[in-house]
Design a protein around this motif. Structure first.
Motif, PDB file in Angstrom:
ATOM      1  N   SER A  38      67.507  72.514  -0.098  1.00 48.88           N
ATOM      2  CA  SER A  38      67.227  71.713   1.030  1.00 48.88           C
ATOM      3  C   SER A  38      66.890  70.219   0.456  1.00 48.88           C
ATOM      4  O   SER A  38      67.368  69.152   1.278  1.00 48.88           O
ATOM      5  CB  SER A  38      66.065  72.061   1.605  1.00 48.88           C
ATOM      6  N   LYS A  39      66.698  70.238  -0.705  1.00 47.13           N
ATOM      7  CA  LYS A  39      66.674  68.776  -1.425  1.00 47.13           C
ATOM      8  C   LYS A  39      68.150  68.301  -1.845  1.00 47.13           C
ATOM      9  O   LYS A  39      68.333  67.086  -1.359  1.00 47.13           O
ATOM     10  CB  LYS A  39      65.604  68.989  -2.916  1.00 47.13           C
ATOM     11  N   ARG A  40      69.034  69.209  -2.224  1.00 49.00           N
ATOM     12  CA  ARG A  40      70.194  68.788  -2.428  1.00 49.00           C
ATOM     13  C   ARG A  40      70.898  68.572  -1.101  1.00 49.00           C
ATOM     14  O   ARG A  40      71.930  67.566  -1.233  1.00 49.00           O
ATOM     15  CB  ARG A  40      70.902  69.967  -3.184  1.00 49.00           C
ATOM     16  N   ASN A  41      70.827  68.943  -0.142  1.00 47.24           N
ATOM     17  CA  ASN A  41      71.520  68.869   1.154  1.00 47.24           C
ATOM     18  C   ASN A  41      70.803  67.700   2.060  1.00 47.24           C
ATOM     19  O   ASN A  41      71.399  67.393   3.160  1.00 47.24           O
ATOM     20  CB  ASN A  41      71.375  69.967   1.923  1.00 47.24           C
ATOM     21  N   THR A  42      69.960  67.184   1.382  1.00 44.85           N
ATOM     22  CA  THR A  42      69.363  65.994   2.089  1.00 44.85           C
ATOM     23  C   THR A  42      69.717  64.785   1.729  1.00 44.85           C
ATOM     24  O   THR A  42      70.232  64.607   0.750  1.00 44.85           O
ATOM     25  CB  THR A  42      67.790  65.833   2.484  1.00 44.85           C
TER      26      THR A  42
ATOM     27  N   MET B 119      58.043  74.952   3.253  1.00 43.90           N
ATOM     28  CA  MET B 119      58.447  75.777   2.200  1.00 43.90           C
ATOM     29  C   MET B 119      57.472  75.489   0.847  1.00 43.90           C
ATOM     30  O   MET B 119      57.018  76.055   0.169  1.00 43.90           O
ATOM     31  CB  MET B 119      59.884  75.609   1.644  1.00 43.90           C
ATOM     32  N   LYS B 120      57.251  74.061   0.821  1.00 40.96           N
ATOM     33  CA  LYS B 120      56.436  73.616  -0.357  1.00 40.96           C
ATOM     34  C   LYS B 120      54.967  74.081  -0.181  1.00 40.96           C
ATOM     35  O   LYS B 120      54.178  74.524  -0.959  1.00 40.96           O
ATOM     36  CB  LYS B 120      56.296  72.094  -0.529  1.00 40.96           C
ATOM     37  N   ILE B 121      54.608  74.308   1.059  1.00 37.91           N
ATOM     38  CA  ILE B 121      53.321  74.948   1.381  1.00 37.91           C
ATOM     39  C   ILE B 121      53.220  76.394   1.007  1.00 37.91           C
ATOM     40  O   ILE B 121      52.333  76.892   0.124  1.00 37.91           O
ATOM     41  CB  ILE B 121      52.749  74.689   2.610  1.00 37.91           C
TER      42      ILE B 121
ATOM     43  N   ILE C 101      65.156  77.888  -2.036  1.00 42.21           N
ATOM     44  CA  ILE C 101      65.325  77.303  -0.731  1.00 42.21           C
ATOM     45  C   ILE C 101      64.996  75.718  -0.824  1.00 42.21           C
ATOM     46  O   ILE C 101      65.662  75.054  -0.381  1.00 42.21           O
ATOM     47  CB  ILE C 101      64.385  77.969   0.189  1.00 42.21           C
ATOM     48  N   ILE C 102      64.093  75.639  -1.514  1.00 43.36           N
ATOM     49  CA  ILE C 102      63.620  74.173  -1.910  1.00 43.36           C
ATOM     50  C   ILE C 102      64.468  73.352  -2.429  1.00 43.36           C
ATOM     51  O   ILE C 102      64.921  72.275  -2.197  1.00 43.36           O
ATOM     52  CB  ILE C 102      62.001  74.071  -2.493  1.00 43.36           C
ATOM     53  N   SER C 103      65.185  73.786  -3.542  1.00 43.80           N
ATOM     54  CA  SER C 103      66.334  73.206  -4.382  1.00 43.80           C
ATOM     55  C   SER C 103      67.220  72.808  -3.337  1.00 43.80           C
ATOM     56  O   SER C 103      68.070  71.816  -3.405  1.00 43.80           O
ATOM     57  CB  SER C 103      66.387  73.812  -5.551  1.00 43.80           C
TER      58      SER C 103
END
Length: 52
Positions: free
Chosen positions: A48-52, A1-3, A44-46
């Motif tokens: 996924s960061k929060r859930n890891t 997603m970052k790409i 999506i990125i935020s």
């Protein structure tokens, strides 16, 4: 997603540049759609960061 986010930011730059050209078609609609895509990617990125 970052790409995907990096590529979207590059696309935004080129669309802004194309928008400044006199003989290039208007890119406002594409920019509006791109902003929606960037918002989705940010979410999506935020998330996924929060859930890891």
């Amino acid at each position: 997603m970052k790409i995907a986010m990096k590529e979207a930011e590059k696309t935004e730059f080129w669309l802004f540049l194309c928008n400044e050209l006199k003989n290039y078609p208007n890119t406002e609609k594409l920019l509006a759609e791109l902003f929606d895509i960037i918002k989705i990617l940010n979410k999506i990125i935020s998330t996924s960061k929060r859930n890891t």
